[in-house]
Design a protein around this motif. Structure first.
Motif, PDB file in Angstrom:
ATOM      1  N   LEU A 158     -12.966  15.927   7.332  1.00 57.52           N
ATOM      2  CA  LEU A 158     -13.496  17.311   8.164  1.00 57.52           C
ATOM      3  C   LEU A 158     -14.883  17.607   7.998  1.00 57.52           C
ATOM      4  O   LEU A 158     -15.329  18.748   8.500  1.00 57.52           O
ATOM      5  CB  LEU A 158     -12.370  18.183   7.712  1.00 57.52           C
ATOM      6  CG  LEU A 158     -10.875  18.042   7.862  1.00 57.52           C
ATOM      7  CD1 LEU A 158     -10.019  19.281   7.324  1.00 57.52           C
ATOM      8  CD2 LEU A 158     -10.712  17.846   9.274  1.00 57.52           C
ATOM      9  N   ALA A 159     -15.756  16.915   7.328  1.00 63.83           N
ATOM     10  CA  ALA A 159     -16.858  17.317   6.914  1.00 63.83           C
ATOM     11  C   ALA A 159     -17.928  17.332   8.159  1.00 63.83           C
ATOM     12  O   ALA A 159     -17.825  16.580   9.010  1.00 63.83           O
ATOM     13  CB  ALA A 159     -17.657  16.407   5.808  1.00 63.83           C
ATOM     14  N   VAL A 160     -18.316  18.680   8.597  1.00 62.43           N
ATOM     15  CA  VAL A 160     -19.512  18.486   9.681  1.00 62.43           C
ATOM     16  C   VAL A 160     -20.990  19.275   9.122  1.00 62.43           C
ATOM     17  O   VAL A 160     -21.138  19.484   8.161  1.00 62.43           O
ATOM     18  CB  VAL A 160     -18.882  19.567  10.765  1.00 62.43           C
ATOM     19  CG1 VAL A 160     -17.675  19.023  11.377  1.00 62.43           C
ATOM     20  CG2 VAL A 160     -18.553  20.875  10.105  1.00 62.43           C
ATOM     21  N   VAL A 166     -25.480  11.167   0.204  1.00 61.95           N
ATOM     22  CA  VAL A 166     -24.420  11.208  -0.588  1.00 61.95           C
ATOM     23  C   VAL A 166     -23.211  12.239  -0.254  1.00 61.95           C
ATOM     24  O   VAL A 166     -23.555  13.607  -0.688  1.00 61.95           O
ATOM     25  CB  VAL A 166     -25.045  11.410  -2.062  1.00 61.95           C
ATOM     26  CG1 VAL A 166     -23.472  11.624  -2.914  1.00 61.95           C
ATOM     27  CG2 VAL A 166     -25.828  10.369  -2.292  1.00 61.95           C
ATOM     28  N   THR A 167     -22.578  12.083   0.666  1.00 58.35           N
ATOM     29  CA  THR A 167     -21.443  12.913   1.196  1.00 58.35           C
ATOM     30  C   THR A 167     -19.955  12.470   0.987  1.00 58.35           C
ATOM     31  O   THR A 167     -19.799  11.384   0.651  1.00 58.35           O
ATOM     32  CB  THR A 167     -21.859  13.462   2.613  1.00 58.35           C
ATOM     33  OG1 THR A 167     -21.714  12.223   3.434  1.00 58.35           O
ATOM     34  CG2 THR A 167     -23.040  14.213   2.942  1.00 58.35           C
ATOM     35  N   GLY A 168     -19.002  13.404   1.313  1.00 57.13           N
ATOM     36  CA  GLY A 168     -17.778  12.713   0.779  1.00 57.13           C
ATOM     37  C   GLY A 168     -17.409  12.221  -0.463  1.00 57.13           C
ATOM     38  O   GLY A 168     -18.132  12.982  -1.501  1.00 57.13           O
ATOM     39  N   TRP A 169     -16.795  11.297  -0.659  1.00 58.34           N
ATOM     40  CA  TRP A 169     -16.532  10.731  -1.986  1.00 58.34           C
ATOM     41  C   TRP A 169     -17.601   9.621  -2.389  1.00 58.34           C
ATOM     42  O   TRP A 169     -17.239   8.759  -3.391  1.00 58.34           O
ATOM     43  CB  TRP A 169     -15.138  10.037  -1.875  1.00 58.34           C
ATOM     44  CG  TRP A 169     -13.831  11.028  -2.038  1.00 58.34           C
ATOM     45  CD1 TRP A 169     -13.365  11.700  -0.912  1.00 58.34           C
ATOM     46  CD2 TRP A 169     -13.467  11.610  -3.045  1.00 58.34           C
ATOM     47  NE1 TRP A 169     -12.601  12.700  -1.090  1.00 58.34           N
ATOM     48  CE2 TRP A 169     -12.383  12.548  -2.369  1.00 58.34           C
ATOM     49  CE3 TRP A 169     -13.403  11.287  -4.419  1.00 58.34           C
ATOM     50  CZ2 TRP A 169     -11.663  13.243  -3.256  1.00 58.34           C
ATOM     51  CZ3 TRP A 169     -12.651  11.917  -5.199  1.00 58.34           C
ATOM     52  CH2 TRP A 169     -11.601  13.026  -4.488  1.00 58.34           C
ATOM     53  N   LEU A 186      -4.500  20.299   2.232  1.00 55.85           N
ATOM     54  CA  LEU A 186      -5.184  20.102   0.982  1.00 55.85           C
ATOM     55  C   LEU A 186      -6.018  18.612   1.035  1.00 55.85           C
ATOM     56  O   LEU A 186      -7.274  18.261   0.799  1.00 55.85           O
ATOM     57  CB  LEU A 186      -4.736  20.815  -0.105  1.00 55.85           C
ATOM     58  CG  LEU A 186      -4.394  22.177  -0.102  1.00 55.85           C
ATOM     59  CD1 LEU A 186      -3.884  22.373  -1.551  1.00 55.85           C
ATOM     60  CD2 LEU A 186      -5.666  22.761   0.041  1.00 55.85           C
ATOM     61  N   ALA A 193      -8.677  18.005   3.819  1.00 58.31           N
ATOM     62  CA  ALA A 193      -9.731  18.758   3.398  1.00 58.31           C
ATOM     63  C   ALA A 193     -10.432  17.936   2.158  1.00 58.31           C
ATOM     64  O   ALA A 193     -11.602  17.562   2.361  1.00 58.31           O
ATOM     65  CB  ALA A 193      -9.660  20.037   2.918  1.00 58.31           C
ATOM     66  N   ALA A 194      -9.623  17.519   1.506  1.00 58.16           N
ATOM     67  CA  ALA A 194     -10.158  16.412   0.029  1.00 58.16           C
ATOM     68  C   ALA A 194     -10.771  15.384   0.706  1.00 58.16           C
ATOM     69  O   ALA A 194     -11.539  14.527   0.171  1.00 58.16           O
ATOM     70  CB  ALA A 194      -9.321  16.414  -0.741  1.00 58.16           C
ATOM     71  N   SER A 195     -10.107  14.709   1.517  1.00 56.68           N
ATOM     72  CA  SER A 195     -10.464  13.322   2.319  1.00 56.68           C
ATOM     73  C   SER A 195     -12.005  13.006   2.618  1.00 56.68           C
ATOM     74  O   SER A 195     -12.412  12.091   2.783  1.00 56.68           O
ATOM     75  CB  SER A 195      -9.474  12.889   3.275  1.00 56.68           C
ATOM     76  OG  SER A 195      -9.839  13.711   4.627  1.00 56.68           O
ATOM     77  N   GLY A 196     -12.507  14.228   3.158  1.00 59.10           N
ATOM     78  CA  GLY A 196     -13.911  14.064   3.643  1.00 59.10           C
ATOM     79  C   GLY A 196     -13.867  13.898   5.159  1.00 59.10           C
ATOM     80  O   GLY A 196     -15.177  13.906   5.764  1.00 59.10           O
TER      81      GLY A 196
END
Lengths: 150, 345
Positions: free
Chosen positions: A146-148, A81-84, A138, A141-144
């Motif tokens: 860029l998550a690493v 469960v990451t991002g949205w 922003l 960043a909110a889109s998910g």
């Protein structure tokens, strides 16, 4: 090119007031929802995906290990469960709490988008472009996207 | 309520000694910080520090009821909220080192929550400050663009690095903040002989009404390019450590760029609502947010802040300032030793 004039007085500018009003509404909605959703969760009115009695066993782990553990033991989702992806679990009390958190984190994007037309209209192109760029950053960043991870 | 209470907070800050920190001082602080970080990261002790020891040295007591830690968190953040208001610092800068040092939560979740704590405080204060024209949108927009972009980079780097490295750097940063708080002066209305070309082009200037003297104060800024470059570092650190960046925003806006103190404090507070938003999304998307931590922390800090504003009327600011410096020094040493795997206390 229309000449830009900036009123110099001690009153806040039109854009500043517009920004403040949207920020205030978003903040109030987010905070009220946060209290409500947390009450639904913590008092067991809405069932939690991870029981409240179990969560303390996981929060001392690094985030990746935590996500793997809660997924293996409780969520059984195809992906962590990451991002949205929390949206698919919104009917669970604990994940419902992400809605006000997302509102509080997202209201600034709306504020920026709302002031852009006024800035362009007044010929304040530099600020309009900067505001638009900020909204894009922003939103990225909110889109998910860029998550690493570790 | 926040509209009527915040000016008192600003007034208290305004009572500080009026002096301008020279460039030399900033350079010296930068050198001290760089030496400290290098010494720490190159220290042989580093090799012995395992990530596991930095992750959770505070054991989870399985006999405790599930609600015990959230309740303790609520109580601790309540007092933290009081101290933060009285000490003139943001909640995030106290929250991250203290909670990561003495609670069983992993640093990943503490940073995510710390950003949301700082963000909520900024969102609560921001609208009032903008309406009063104390926070300047024209000053904030260019600065926020740089700081929020770098906060995203900082958050990504912070989440990619091993925990013990982040914890050690956090300790070094907190001790750096202690040095800044210890040495930095404030200038109510700095002398800006001439606005620089960039701030003139962007029309970063304004007028605010000074209630204590009944005067309208004209203000403008200088050294804008240098200030904007500094916000690259500030944004990066805010994202990496989950700290609100008021401790750095105010000196840069006030002493480096020459904005009046009240404008600097108010714009800094508002700035956090943008800088911390960008980093908060990274932590949120990465899964570093646990509602059972976030909500008690936010409630505690908010209630504490309300009480703190009332105590502010009778509190002795000098004592409070020293208390905050002491708490931060203690939390910084704890974070440092925890990151290095040294069980000091």
């Amino acid at each position: 090119m229309k000449e830009l004039t900036v009123k110099m007085n001690s009153q806040a500018s039109e854009e500043q007031l517009l920004y403040a009003n949207i920020l205030e509404k978003g903040m109030l909605i987010g905070l009220v929802m946060m209290f409500v959703t947390f009450a639904l969760y913590v008092f067991g009115i809405m069932p939690a995906a991870i029981p409240v009695t179990e969560i303390a066993n996981y929060w001392s782990q690094p985030v990746h290990e935590y996500l793997v553990a809660i997924n293996d033991n409780f969520l059984h989702q195809e992906h962590l469960v990451t991002g949205w992806s929390w949206l698919s679990l919104i009917r669970k009390g604990d994940f419902l709490n992400f809605v006000p958190i997302a509102i509080l984190s997202g209201v600034t994007i709306i504020c920026y988008l709302r002031i852009v037309p006024g800035l362009f209209k007044r010929g304040d192109k530099a600020y309009a472009i900067m505001a638009l760029a900020e909204a894009v950053i922003l939103a990225l960043a909110a889109s998910g996207l860029l998550a690493v991870g570790h | 309520m926040k509209q009527s209470l915040f000016p008192k907070y600003l007034y208290l800050i305004n009572n500080g000694e009026e002096a301008v920190m020279s460039k030399k001082m900033f350079r010296k602080l930068g050198e001290v910080y760089a030496v400290l970080v290098c010494a720490l990261t190159l220290n042989p002790v580093w090799a012995l520090a395992s990530e596991a020891s930095a992750s959770a040295p505070v054991p989870v007591d399985s006999d405790m009821a599930w609600w015990a830690w959230p309740l303790i968190l609520l109580v601790v953040t309540f007092f933290m909220g009081i101290v933060a208001v009285l000490g003139g610092v943001g909640g995030g800068v106290l929250y991250v080192p203290i909670i990561s040092g003495f609670f069983p939560f992993h640093l990943d979740f503490v940073r995510g929550t710390g950003l949301l704590v700082a963000l909520s405080g900024a969102l609560a204060a921001g609208p009032g400050l903008l309406k009063m024209n104390m926070a300047s949108l024209r000053l904030a927009i260019p600065v926020a663009l740089i700081a929020s972009t770098m906060a995203i980079v900082g958050a990504m780097v912070g989440l990619a690095l091993p925990t013990n490295i982040v914890q050690t750097l956090l300790g070094a940063t907190i001790l750096g903040i202690v040095v800044i708080m210890f040495t930095a002066k404030k200038s109510a209305i700095p002398e800006v002989k001439q606005a620089d070309p960039l701030s003139s082009a962007l029309r970063i200037c304004g007028i605010y009404h000074e209630a204590s003297s009944g005067q309208d104060i004209n203000w403008c800024v200088h050294r804008t390019p240098l200030g904007l470059v500094t916000f690259i570092l500030i944004g990066f650190m805010a994202g990496m450590f989950g700290l609100g960046a008021g401790w750095a925003n105010v000196p840069v806006l006030n002493l480096m760029m020459g904005a009046p103190l009240k404008i600097s404090v108010a714009t800094s507070k508002f700035l956090l609502s943008i800088t911390d938003t960008s980093a908060a999304w990274i932590y949120l998307n990465k899964g570093c947010v646990i509602p059972m931590m976030v909500v008690p922390s936010l409630i505690g800090i908010m209630l504490g802040s309300f009480v703190g504003v009332r105590i502010l009327k009778v509190a002795k600011p000098t004592f409070i300032r020293w208390m905050v410096i002491g708490i931060l020094a203690f939390a910084g040493i704890k974070a440092l030793t925890k990151g290095l795997g040294i069980d000091l206390f």
